[in-house]
Design a protein around this motif. Structure first.
Motif, PDB file in Angstrom:
ATOM      1  N   GLY A  20       0.814  -1.206   0.000  1.00 26.13           N
ATOM      2  CA  GLY A  20       0.000   0.000   0.000  1.00 26.13           C
ATOM      3  C   GLY A  20       0.851   1.260   0.000  1.00 26.13           C
ATOM      4  N   ALA A  21       0.190   2.389   0.104  1.00 28.00           N
ATOM      5  CA  ALA A  21       0.881   3.681   0.126  1.00 28.00           C
ATOM      6  C   ALA A  21       1.806   3.777   1.336  1.00 28.00           C
ATOM      7  N   GLY A  22       2.838   4.568   1.203  1.00 30.04           N
ATOM      8  CA  GLY A  22       3.788   4.757   2.301  1.00 30.04           C
ATOM      9  C   GLY A  22       4.474   3.459   2.649  1.00 30.04           C
ATOM     10  N   PHE A  23       4.400   3.063   3.909  1.00 33.88           N
ATOM     11  CA  PHE A  23       5.008   1.801   4.330  1.00 33.88           C
ATOM     12  C   PHE A  23       4.083   0.615   4.077  1.00 33.88           C
ATOM     13  N   GLY A  24       2.904   0.866   3.527  1.00 32.51           N
ATOM     14  CA  GLY A  24       2.022  -0.213   3.120  1.00 32.51           C
ATOM     15  C   GLY A  24       1.054  -0.720   4.164  1.00 32.51           C
ATOM     16  N   VAL A  25       1.022  -0.090   5.309  1.00 32.38           N
ATOM     17  CA  VAL A  25       0.087  -0.534   6.345  1.00 32.38           C
ATOM     18  C   VAL A  25      -0.960   0.543   6.595  1.00 32.38           C
ATOM     19  N   GLU A  26      -2.153   0.101   6.920  1.00 34.07           N
ATOM     20  CA  GLU A  26      -3.228   1.029   7.263  1.00 34.07           C
ATOM     21  C   GLU A  26      -3.806   0.580   8.598  1.00 34.07           C
ATOM     22  N   PHE A  27      -3.784   1.481   9.551  1.00 39.91           N
ATOM     23  CA  PHE A  27      -4.248   1.145  10.892  1.00 39.91           C
ATOM     24  C   PHE A  27      -5.764   1.083  10.975  1.00 39.91           C
ATOM     25  N   ASP A  28      -6.248   0.167  11.786  1.00 39.17           N
ATOM     26  CA  ASP A  28      -7.658   0.073  12.165  1.00 39.17           C
ATOM     27  C   ASP A  28      -7.825   1.069  13.310  1.00 39.17           C
ATOM     28  N   GLU A  29      -8.569   2.126  13.082  1.00 43.54           N
ATOM     29  CA  GLU A  29      -8.680   3.210  14.060  1.00 43.54           C
ATOM     30  C   GLU A  29      -9.229   2.718  15.403  1.00 43.54           C
ATOM     31  N   GLY A  30     -10.198   1.824  15.376  1.00 39.23           N
ATOM     32  CA  GLY A  30     -10.763   1.284  16.622  1.00 39.23           C
ATOM     33  C   GLY A  30      -9.748   0.499  17.432  1.00 39.23           C
ATOM     34  N   ALA A  31      -8.994  -0.340  16.754  1.00 38.57           N
ATOM     35  CA  ALA A  31      -7.961  -1.136  17.424  1.00 38.57           C
ATOM     36  C   ALA A  31      -6.840  -0.239  17.947  1.00 38.57           C
ATOM     37  N   LEU A  32      -6.491   0.769  17.171  1.00 36.21           N
ATOM     38  CA  LEU A  32      -5.433   1.685  17.572  1.00 36.21           C
ATOM     39  C   LEU A  32      -5.828   2.490  18.811  1.00 36.21           C
ATOM     40  N   LYS A  33      -7.095   2.872  18.877  1.00 37.84           N
ATOM     41  CA  LYS A  33      -7.590   3.638  20.024  1.00 37.84           C
ATOM     42  C   LYS A  33      -7.439   2.861  21.337  1.00 37.84           C
ATOM     43  N   LYS A  34      -7.569   1.542  21.256  1.00 39.49           N
ATOM     44  CA  LYS A  34      -7.475   0.710  22.455  1.00 39.49           C
ATOM     45  C   LYS A  34      -6.061   0.685  23.052  1.00 39.49           C
ATOM     46  N   VAL A  35      -5.053   0.980  22.253  1.00 37.37           N
ATOM     47  CA  VAL A  35      -3.677   0.908  22.761  1.00 37.37           C
ATOM     48  C   VAL A  35      -2.984   2.273  22.844  1.00 37.37           C
ATOM     49  N   THR A  36      -3.715   3.337  22.569  1.00 42.01           N
ATOM     50  CA  THR A  36      -3.127   4.678  22.674  1.00 42.01           C
ATOM     51  C   THR A  36      -3.855   5.476  23.742  1.00 42.01           C
ATOM     52  N   ALA A  37      -3.162   6.428  24.287  1.00 38.68           N
ATOM     53  CA  ALA A  37      -3.764   7.292  25.297  1.00 38.68           C
ATOM     54  C   ALA A  37      -4.699   8.293  24.635  1.00 38.68           C
ATOM     55  N   GLY A  38      -5.776   8.603  25.300  1.00 41.75           N
ATOM     56  CA  GLY A  38      -6.679   9.644  24.831  1.00 41.75           C
ATOM     57  C   GLY A  38      -7.812   9.138  24.134  1.00 41.75           C
TER      58      GLY A  38
END
Length: 90
Positions: free
Chosen positions: A72-90
């Motif tokens: 994919g574009a850039g490094f080829g990965v696209e984050f799942d926003e819901g999953a990412l929210k579970k492991v980030t602050a805020g």
């Protein structure tokens, strides 16, 4: 720079990826396949962990001894926003 310098002296190199994230792994695999003197890359099991494929919309394919850079574009990965929210602050 390290890979280029090592190659100029006929030395192999290996990226150290054992404690990174999916993005870190993807950047490293792109670098590994772009250099003629990469001998091995750590980090396959990393993608099975909580900061690997669990955070991505499309899992990165890998098997023991083989990895293909995401296309994919850039490094080829696209984050799942819901999953990412579970492991980030805020």
């Amino acid at each position: 720079r390290i890979a280029v310098l090592a190659d100029a002296h006929g030395v192999l190199w290996s990226p150290h990826v054992s404690t990174g994230t999916a993005l870190y792994w993807s950047a490293s695999v792109h670098m590994a396949v772009a250099t003629p003197n990469c001998v091995i890359m750590e980090g396959g099991n990393l993608m099975a962990g909580p900061l690997g494929n669990a955070l991505l919309r499309t899992p990165v394919e890998y098997t023991k001894g083989f990895a293909r850079p995401p296309e994919g574009a850039g490094f080829g990965v696209e984050f799942d926003e819901g999953a990412l929210k579970k492991v980030t602050a805020g």
